[in-house]
Design an enzyme around this catalytic site. Structure first.
Site, PDB file in Angstrom:
ATOM      1  N   GLY A  89      -3.033   0.177   2.441  1.00 14.09           N
ATOM      2  CA  GLY A  89      -2.935   1.102   1.527  1.00 14.09           C
ATOM      3  C   GLY A  89      -4.583   1.646   1.873  1.00 14.09           C
ATOM      4  CG  HIS A  90      -5.632   5.441   1.509  1.00 17.53           C
ATOM      5  ND1 HIS A  90      -5.105   6.802   1.511  1.00 17.53           N
ATOM      6  CD2 HIS A  90      -4.975   4.870   2.604  1.00 17.53           C
ATOM      7  CE1 HIS A  90      -4.376   7.236   2.472  1.00 17.53           C
ATOM      8  NE2 HIS A  90      -4.150   6.355   3.210  1.00 17.53           N
TER       9      HIS A  90
END
Length: 517
Positions: free
Chosen positions: A315-316
């Site tokens: 993810g981020h």
């Protein structure tokens, strides 16, 4: 099992204590009115009709508490749900919710071992409280019983099976383009059961403008939304493959999330794990989140957010923002992350804000004049605003192979136009990073990219150890001011600049005040 038994035991003890108080009150009432006539040969008190009536009412009240404490199951299959993953069970879920919401002490039950196909649905409250106590006690006893009711009077949304969304975007309900399972105006509801909420999002992702560049950019449904609610618990659920965001908490207060797993492929666009907006007093703990976007994102008008024992990746990363889009005011305060493992993400701990200026708007208009096909109104909307992020603490975080482990970016711009250094931004201050360690995939292990006229201030680093495989880790600063103590690797001397853009830096004590839950 042991926890359940302990809760039941505590409930019994509480009711018995209340019963003793009520019976004692009956004796006091009789004595005070001169109604205790005699003590018989066995030492038992004989009471007149009023005393016996009071005692009988006490016993009746206790019995009613026990009876009403029994849960009332409302099974979706009793309302026609099939659970084969093919038949549309939307109406059955709506009917079951109406029944559960109007029934005291209800359990909305989604049985295990089945897959229930449900289209966009709004589950609205307010719902019935589990217990209503007749007012024949004195005030202080009413208060005690209300406290007891609060502990046992939650409606339970029990998901043991799987709730799945239709997988074809063309067949989605046009009346609910941005929500799938949405709960609104609830209080004291508990979501649990170990089941699954599956957004069937693969076709939505394929149609995204971030995947198929020729498609227009538009929103998609959020899998689970809790809106305008309070005292909510979400426990031991799996939310996966959302059409866009997985779980949004909006305009709510006192939300507890624990033991939740959120899963989506790394390349699924805009599939944030938990998104918090306009909410306060939110606690997230013991959660494992891996998606194609932020594991947790915290945006405008949110405060007192506590996260603990979080596993994030892919993810981020864990983000505050973006804030300030569309020349809006963004405000976030009192955020604490304590203990996290962040693995293989593009960012680790990120604060991201937009920016705006008259020059920025003129630049967009110039772009439109040169390339008329570009939507200049959209580009103007994608400039930033004002506000603040303050009182934030990230501590006890382990990074493994993260591209940007620590990053503050006041030039965030999710747009095809390259962002310029403008003259206004959301103010960022009082941010502590403590006990952060691990590996960075790029040399810039720490980045503090701040505005020249609204610089970041009071950035504190303590016991940081971030390294690259070849030993080239470094810190980048632009108009970011603060200090470090303890061991800090890579070095962050650039934080010690005394001024930026004419704004003087005033050093705080090593421990700024932070708000926690």
């Amino acid at each position: 099992m042991q926890s359940t038994a302990m809760k039941k035991t505590s409930l019994v003890i509480a009711v018995l204590v209340l019963l003793m108080l009520m019976m004692r009150s009956c004796d006091s009432m009789a004595l005070s009115n001169g109604q205790l006539r005699r003590i018989d040969k066995d030492g038992d008190r004989e009471k007149d009709g009023r005393g016996r009536r009071c005692e009988a009412e006490s016993l009746t009240g206790a019995v009613q508490i026990f009876k009403r404490a029994a849960r009332v199951p409302v099974n979706v299959e009793s309302f026609g749900a099939v659970g084969d993953g093919v038949a549309d069970d939307t109406q059955a879920f709506q009917s079951a919710w109406q029944k559960a919401c109007s029934t005291r002490n209800a359990v909305f039950l989604v049985p295990g071992g089945r897959r229930y196909k449900v289209n966009a649905t709004m589950f609205r409250g307010p719902c019935q409280r589990s217990l209503i106590v007749q007012v024949f006690f004195y005030f202080f006893r009413i208060y005690l019983i209300k406290m007891l009711i609060y502990l046992i009077s939650r409606i339970i949304y029990q998901v043991s099976g799987a709730i799945v969304a239709p997988d074809e975007p063309k067949n989605w309900d046009p009346q609910s383009p941005r929500k799938w399972l949405a709960f609104s105006k609830l209080r004291g509801v508990k979501f649990q059961g170990g089941g699954m909420i599956d957004g069937s999002g693969s076709k939505w992702w394929a149609a995204s403008c971030k995947i198929k560049k020729t498609n227009p950019c538009k929103g998609a449904p959020t899998a689970l939304t809790i809106d305008s609610s309070s005292a909510i618990m979400v426990k031991n659920l799996t939310i996966q493959f959302a059409q866009q965001m997985h779980f949004t908490i909006s305009r709510s207060e006192a939300i507890r999330v624990s033991g939740v797993r959120i899963l989506a492929p790394e390349d699924s666009p805009n599939t944030d794990g938990i998104h918090i907006t306009r909410s306060t007093n939110v606690a997230i703990q013991n959660c494992h989140i891996g998606t194609g976007d932020d594991c947790v994102s915290i945006v405008n008008a949110s405060s007192n957010i506590k996260m603990k024992n979080i596993k994030c990746g892919p993810g981020h990363g864990i983000s505050i923002g973006s804030l300030g889009k569309g020349n809006s005011a963004g405000m976030v305060t009192g955020v604490v992350l304590d203990t996290a493992m962040i693995t293989g993400t593009t960012n680790g701990l990120r604060i991201k804000t937009w920016q705006v200026s008259v020059c920025g708007v003129l630049y967009v208009l110039w772009i439109h004049r040169k390339w008329p096909s570009i939507n200049y109104l959209k580009l103007i909307d994608e400039q930033g605003g004002s506000g603040y992020v303050k009182s934030v603490r990230f501590e006890n975080v382990k990074m493994i192979g993260v591209k940007n482990p620590i990053i503050i970016n006041q030039f965030y711009c999710d747009s095809p136009i390259t962002c310029k250094n403008q003259t206004s931004a959301v103010k960022i201050s009082e941010v502590i990073y403590r006990n952060i360690s691990g590996t960075s995939r790029t040399p810039k292990a720490m980045t503090f990219a701040c505005s020249s006229t609204v610089p970041c201030s009071n950035i504190v680093l303590n016991n940081i150890n971030l390294r690259t495989g070849d030993g080239t880790a470094e810190t980048f600063c632009n108009c970011a001011m603060g200090f470090d103590y303890g061991t800090v690797q890579p070095k962050a001397d650039c934080l010690k600049s005394s001024s930026c853009g004419g704004v003087q830096y005033q050093k705080l004590k090593p421990e700024p005040t932070h708000t926690e839950l």
